[in-house]
Design an enzyme around this catalytic site. Structure first.
Site, mmCIF file in Angstrom:
data_model
loop_
_atom_site.group_PDB
_atom_site.id
_atom_site.type_symbol
_atom_site.label_atom_id
_atom_site.label_comp_id
_atom_site.label_asym_id
_atom_site.label_seq_id
_atom_site.Cartn_x
_atom_site.Cartn_y
_atom_site.Cartn_z
ATOM 1 N N ARG A 1 3.953 18.677 14.049
ATOM 2 C CA ARG A 1 2.887 18.623 13.117
ATOM 3 C C ARG A 1 2.862 19.741 11.953
ATOM 4 O O ARG A 1 2.468 19.495 10.940
ATOM 5 C CB ARG A 1 1.716 18.732 14.019
ATOM 6 C CG ARG A 1 0.303 19.101 13.122
ATOM 7 C CD ARG A 1 -1.202 18.403 13.674
ATOM 8 N NE ARG A 1 -1.381 18.728 14.840
ATOM 9 C CZ ARG A 1 -1.458 19.907 15.262
ATOM 10 N NH1 ARG A 1 -1.827 21.015 14.465
ATOM 11 N NH2 ARG A 1 -1.687 20.313 16.700
ATOM 12 N N TYR B 1 -6.133 6.033 -9.242
ATOM 13 C CA TYR B 1 -5.963 5.089 -7.805
ATOM 14 C C TYR B 1 -7.188 4.859 -7.347
ATOM 15 O O TYR B 1 -7.863 5.660 -6.793
ATOM 16 C CB TYR B 1 -4.822 6.056 -7.101
ATOM 17 C CG TYR B 1 -4.440 5.033 -5.733
ATOM 18 C CD1 TYR B 1 -3.789 3.763 -6.098
ATOM 19 C CD2 TYR B 1 -4.834 5.509 -4.568
ATOM 20 C CE1 TYR B 1 -3.474 2.982 -4.681
ATOM 21 C CE2 TYR B 1 -4.704 4.605 -3.490
ATOM 22 C CZ TYR B 1 -3.815 3.401 -3.539
ATOM 23 O OH TYR B 1 -3.525 2.957 -2.476
ATOM 24 N N ASP C 1 -1.276 13.447 -10.554
ATOM 25 C CA ASP C 1 -0.887 12.482 -9.688
ATOM 26 C C ASP C 1 0.433 12.001 -10.586
ATOM 27 O O ASP C 1 0.050 11.345 -11.801
ATOM 28 C CB ASP C 1 -1.920 11.332 -9.386
ATOM 29 C CG ASP C 1 -1.158 10.579 -8.387
ATOM 30 O OD1 ASP C 1 -0.191 10.139 -8.346
ATOM 31 O OD2 ASP C 1 -2.342 9.836 -7.602
ATOM 32 N N LYS D 1 5.940 4.798 -3.250
ATOM 33 C CA LYS D 1 6.108 4.122 -4.539
ATOM 34 C C LYS D 1 7.671 4.252 -4.930
ATOM 35 O O LYS D 1 8.597 3.992 -4.232
ATOM 36 C CB LYS D 1 5.212 4.280 -5.581
ATOM 37 C CG LYS D 1 3.810 4.501 -5.224
ATOM 38 C CD LYS D 1 3.403 3.151 -4.597
ATOM 39 C CE LYS D 1 2.004 3.245 -3.894
ATOM 40 N NZ LYS D 1 0.888 3.748 -4.425
HETATM 41 C C1 LIG Z 1 -0.371 4.119 -4.070
HETATM 42 C C2 LIG Z 1 -1.009 5.513 -4.753
HETATM 43 C C3 LIG Z 1 -1.616 6.448 -4.305
HETATM 44 C C4 LIG Z 1 -2.032 6.463 -2.857
HETATM 45 O O1 LIG Z 1 -0.543 6.619 -2.065
HETATM 46 P P1 LIG Z 1 -0.670 5.701 -0.536
HETATM 47 O O2 LIG Z 1 0.909 6.175 -0.250
HETATM 48 O O3 LIG Z 1 -0.799 4.505 -0.455
HETATM 49 O O4 LIG Z 1 -1.633 6.354 0.348
HETATM 50 C C5 LIG Z 1 -2.061 7.497 -4.809
HETATM 51 N N1 LIG Z 1 -1.733 7.638 -6.187
HETATM 52 C C6 LIG Z 1 -1.270 6.717 -6.986
HETATM 53 C C7 LIG Z 1 -1.232 6.611 -8.473
HETATM 54 C C8 LIG Z 1 -0.863 5.444 -6.370
HETATM 55 O O5 LIG Z 1 -0.276 4.359 -7.064
#
Ligand SMILES: *Cc1c(COP(=O)(O)O)cnc(C)c1O
Length: 389
Positions: A54, A107, A179, A204
């Site tokens: 963890r 998001y 982000d 992604k």
């Molecule tokens: C998908 C996404 C997230 C969240 O990520 P997860 O892996 O689905 O929890 C955060 N920011 C952006 C821009 C995203 O496209």
């Protein structure tokens, strides 16, 4: 040999963080599928200080080191999902009573986490149009402790000037988190532009093959990194070694994939503009993109995300999405498979309608994530669906 300070991105995406396994010579970092690490004697660990998975795992650390190199950071921490990365970052950096500025287009899960969970613990959020730095200055309060932006933003692709917002945050001594999921460090490196933390949903582009969900943060200082890692350990949201292994392999082709996917996105955007059933197309690589100058200034590429609206509104948009064959109707983006998403009923379903519309997320918005298939086939599929409207 040359005297470069460090190898190019394409070399680091393959080699950074990874060295042959000292026991077997295996070229890939093994999946260290183990909960615990045996101690030689009380308080003395056999190697590198691992104690319990963890708090740290060697496969995950290899990925963290790779991402740190790609993002030009001090260090990274990986998480079970992108939302786990966002939760731990906000919980590490905000106390009860603090105020946080978040981009008005973010998001959907980030909006939900802020308004439905963290606000219950006395943290206050302002959703601000961060595309104009003056709005951010105006929204600053004496108790503002964090600025969280997303650029390009999901799903409208609105951009935030990372350097300008970092300067505002820096002058107040508060961190700026970006982000960076949509462009990846290959096209955009927030820390080099003055931000303090670059965050990813590795689900992604970084992993890129629709295999696993994961997240990461890269910080520019030991203090920020340790505070977020401490929170990760408390929340229990570390990435699993299996996911780290998949993501390590995905990262090796990151630059090649995102370049080819961006080329596909550009070709698809140009086709859509030419079709008479299409009302509007938005892609940062198009001259018509409202923030083209900023797109070219802070990023070296435009990514694989685009959106459009068809004539005939929501009904026509839904019919179109249902008749596409090669483009899969699914939530996710950045992977080798091309995907189409109806943001309003899928990724941003929890956002109140007025807020959504104010942020430019209209009912007829069709979001595309161009994959790695042939551009001709992707365009043919869109053409047959549009021609049938
Ligand atoms: C998908 C996404 C997230 C969240 O990520 P997860 O892996 O689905 O929890 C955060 N920011 C952006 C821009 C995203 O496209």
């Amino acid at each position: 040999m040359n005297d470069k300070a460090k190898p190019d991105f394409q070399t680091r995406e393959i080699h950074a963080g990874v060295s042959p396994d000292p026991v077997t010579g295996a070229i890939l970092t093994p999946i260290y599928q183990s909960t615990t690490y045996v101690q030689e004697s009380v308080g003395r660990y056999m190697n590198k200080g691992y104690s319990y998975s963890r708090s740290g795992n060697p496969t995950v650390v290899a990925l963290e080191d790779k991402i740190t190199s790609l993002e030009s950071g001090y260090g990274s921490a990986c998480f079970a999902t992108g939302m786990a990365a966002t939760s731990a970052t906000m919980m590490a950096l905000l106390d009860q009573g603090d105020h946080c500025i978040v981009s008005d287009v973010v998001y959907g899960g980030t909006h939900r986490l802020s308004t439905r969970v963290l606000s219950r613990f006395g943290i206050r959020f302002s959703f601000v149009d961060t595309s104009d730095p003056a709005n951010v200055k105006e929204a600053l309060r004496s108790d503002t402790r964090l600025i969280f932006t997303e650029t390009p933003a999901n799903p409208t692709l609105k951009l935030t000037d990372i350097a300008a917002i970092s300067e505002i945050a820096g002058a107040r001594g508060i961190p700026h988190v970006v982000d960076n999921t949509f462009l990846t460090p290959y096209f955009q490196r927030p820390l080099e532009l003055g931000a303090d933390i670059s965050l990813h949903s590795t689900t992604k582009f970084m992993e890129g093959h629709n295999v696993s969900v994961g997240g990461s943060i890269t910080a520019n200082s030991e203090e920020l990194l340790e505070s977020i890692k401490f929170t990760r350990n408390c929340l229990g949201s570390n990435m699993s070694p299996m996911v780290a292994f998949y993501t390590l392999q995905g990262c090796k082709t990151l630059s090649t994939r995102i370049r080819a996917q961006s080329d596909n996105a550009f070709k698809v955007a140009e086709f859509l503009i030419s079709h008479d059933r299409v009302e509007r197309v938005c892609y940062p690589g198009l001259d018509s993109f409202p923030q083209k100058e900023l797109a070219d200034r802070q990023a070296s590429g435009h990514g694989s995300m685009l959106w459009f609206e068809v004539r005939g509104g929501v009904k026509a948009g839904k019919r179109l999405m249902n008749t596409l064959k090669l483009w899969s109707l699914a939530e996710n983006l950045g992977s080798v498979e091309s995907l189409v998403t109806h943001s309003v009923t899928m990724t941003h379903a929890d956002m109140p309608r007025e807020e959504r519309l104010a942020a430019g997320i209209t009912d007829g918005l069709v979001r595309l994530s161009a994959g790695l298939e042939s551009a001709d086939d992707l365009i043919l599929d869109l053409k047959q669906a549009l021609d049938r409207l």
